[in-house]
Design a protein around this motif. Structure first.
Motif, PDB file in Angstrom:
ATOM      1  N   LYS A  70       1.889 -17.565 -25.258  1.00 23.04           N
ATOM      2  CA  LYS A  70       0.777 -18.513 -25.150  1.00 23.04           C
ATOM      3  C   LYS A  70       1.129 -19.626 -24.171  1.00 23.04           C
ATOM      4  N   GLY A  71       0.166 -20.024 -23.343  1.00 28.09           N
ATOM      5  CA  GLY A  71       0.373 -21.099 -22.375  1.00 28.09           C
ATOM      6  C   GLY A  71       0.850 -20.626 -21.016  1.00 28.09           C
ATOM      7  N   THR A  72       1.146 -19.332 -20.877  1.00 27.56           N
ATOM      8  CA  THR A  72       1.590 -18.784 -19.595  1.00 27.56           C
ATOM      9  C   THR A  72       0.450 -18.817 -18.579  1.00 27.56           C
ATOM     10  N   VAL A  73       0.775 -19.180 -17.352  1.00 25.60           N
ATOM     11  CA  VAL A  73      -0.194 -19.165 -16.256  1.00 25.60           C
ATOM     12  C   VAL A  73       0.240 -18.121 -15.235  1.00 25.60           C
ATOM     13  N   ARG A  74      -0.707 -17.318 -14.805  1.00 29.33           N
ATOM     14  CA  ARG A  74      -0.509 -16.372 -13.702  1.00 29.33           C
ATOM     15  C   ARG A  74      -1.545 -16.682 -12.627  1.00 29.33           C
ATOM     16  N   GLY A  75      -1.118 -16.666 -11.365  1.00 29.11           N
ATOM     17  CA  GLY A  75      -2.051 -16.917 -10.265  1.00 29.11           C
ATOM     18  C   GLY A  75      -1.467 -17.939  -9.303  1.00 29.11           C
ATOM     19  N   LEU A  76      -2.252 -18.331  -8.411  1.00 30.30           N
ATOM     20  CA  LEU A  76      -3.637 -17.959  -8.096  1.00 30.30           C
ATOM     21  C   LEU A  76      -3.586 -16.930  -6.964  1.00 30.30           C
ATOM     22  N   HIS A  77      -3.968 -15.701  -7.228  1.00 33.43           N
ATOM     23  CA  HIS A  77      -3.731 -14.585  -6.334  1.00 33.43           C
ATOM     24  C   HIS A  77      -4.997 -14.155  -5.595  1.00 33.43           C
ATOM     25  N   PHE A  78      -4.792 -13.697  -4.349  1.00 31.78           N
ATOM     26  CA  PHE A  78      -5.869 -13.060  -3.583  1.00 31.78           C
ATOM     27  C   PHE A  78      -5.256 -12.228  -2.472  1.00 31.78           C
ATOM     28  N   GLN A  79      -6.079 -11.433  -1.807  1.00 35.12           N
ATOM     29  CA  GLN A  79      -5.635 -10.657  -0.649  1.00 35.12           C
ATOM     30  C   GLN A  79      -6.499 -11.017   0.560  1.00 35.12           C
ATOM     31  N   HIS A  80      -5.835 -11.117   1.713  1.00 38.72           N
ATOM     32  CA  HIS A  80      -6.541 -11.419   2.956  1.00 38.72           C
ATOM     33  C   HIS A  80      -7.326 -10.201   3.438  1.00 38.72           C
ATOM     34  N   PRO A  81      -8.429 -10.447   4.180  1.00 40.07           N
ATOM     35  CA  PRO A  81      -9.140  -9.338   4.818  1.00 40.07           C
ATOM     36  C   PRO A  81      -8.194  -8.579   5.756  1.00 40.07           C
ATOM     37  N   PRO A  82      -8.383  -7.291   5.942  1.00 36.30           N
ATOM     38  CA  PRO A  82      -9.496  -6.474   5.447  1.00 36.30           C
ATOM     39  C   PRO A  82      -9.256  -5.893   4.045  1.00 36.30           C
TER      40      PRO A  82
END
Length: 199
Positions: A70-82
């Motif tokens: 509890k309380g764990t944070v994951r992120g902040l993830h994304f992928q660049h184009p394309p």
């Protein structure tokens, strides 16, 4: 023997309630459970209905995650184009505060964020468009999430933003008990950051 057939349209409508959220393209998807004394059936994904809500690509990958504390944070993830991806995030066990950040360069809500509580009890999911970063905080121990992705994981396109980014000022609901070294190493945004340009 006589069978009662439901139309495909009736079947689809009966399985999802979709709500627009404050950031354009971001949706809350509530699954309708069909059940009896034996248990239930829940439809996780439906290309016909979700195509009307912005999911216009095949599913490229499905991932299942487990977070112990509890309380764990994951992120902040994304992928660049394309390799930008649409995500449908569902909670199979426990409870999370699930968050999306608008990184689209041309968006009127650039760098705004929105969060929803997802749990195995509320049978809800977050549909996250391309050009958003995603993260979550666990509100219980022993959390399991299921992700549908429109693009496969591409290490060279992988990116992230620090969960303590001051320009976002995210009000995480709990003290952050754990965050991976990888996620802590994501950079803070500089004044020149102009966002993700989708192609």
């Amino acid at each position: 023997m006589c069978f009662r057939y439901r139309s495909l349209r009736d079947d689809i409508v009966s399985r999802f309630n979709v709500t627009d959220l404050p950031l354009a393209g971001l949706k809350k998807v509530e699954r309708q459970l069909l059940g009896d004394e034996r248990g239930f059936l829940s439809r996780v994904f439906c290309s016909i209905q979700l195509s009307k809500c912005g999911w216009h690509k095949p599913i490229a990958q499905i991932n299942h995650t487990y977070t112990a504390k509890k309380g764990t944070v994951r992120g902040l993830h994304f992928q660049h184009p394309p390799f930008s991806e649409i995500k449908l995030v569902s909670c199979l066990k426990g409870k999370v505060w699930d968050l999306a950040v608008d990184l689209r360069a041309d968006s009127p809500t650039f760098l705004h964020w929105h969060a929803e509580m997802l749990s195995h009890e509320n049978s809800s999911a977050l549909l996250i468009p391309q050009g958003f970063a995603h993260g979550f905080q666990t509100l219980t121990d022993d959390v399991e999430l299921l992700y549908c992705h429109s693009a496969a994981y591409a290490p060279k396109a992988e990116a992230g933003i620090n969960v303590l980014e001051p320009r976002l000022a995210i009000n995480w609901p709990l003290h952050i008990s754990e965050c991976s070294a990888r996620d802590q190493a994501f950079p803070f945004l500089d004044d020149e950051y102009s966002g993700v340009v989708l192609k």
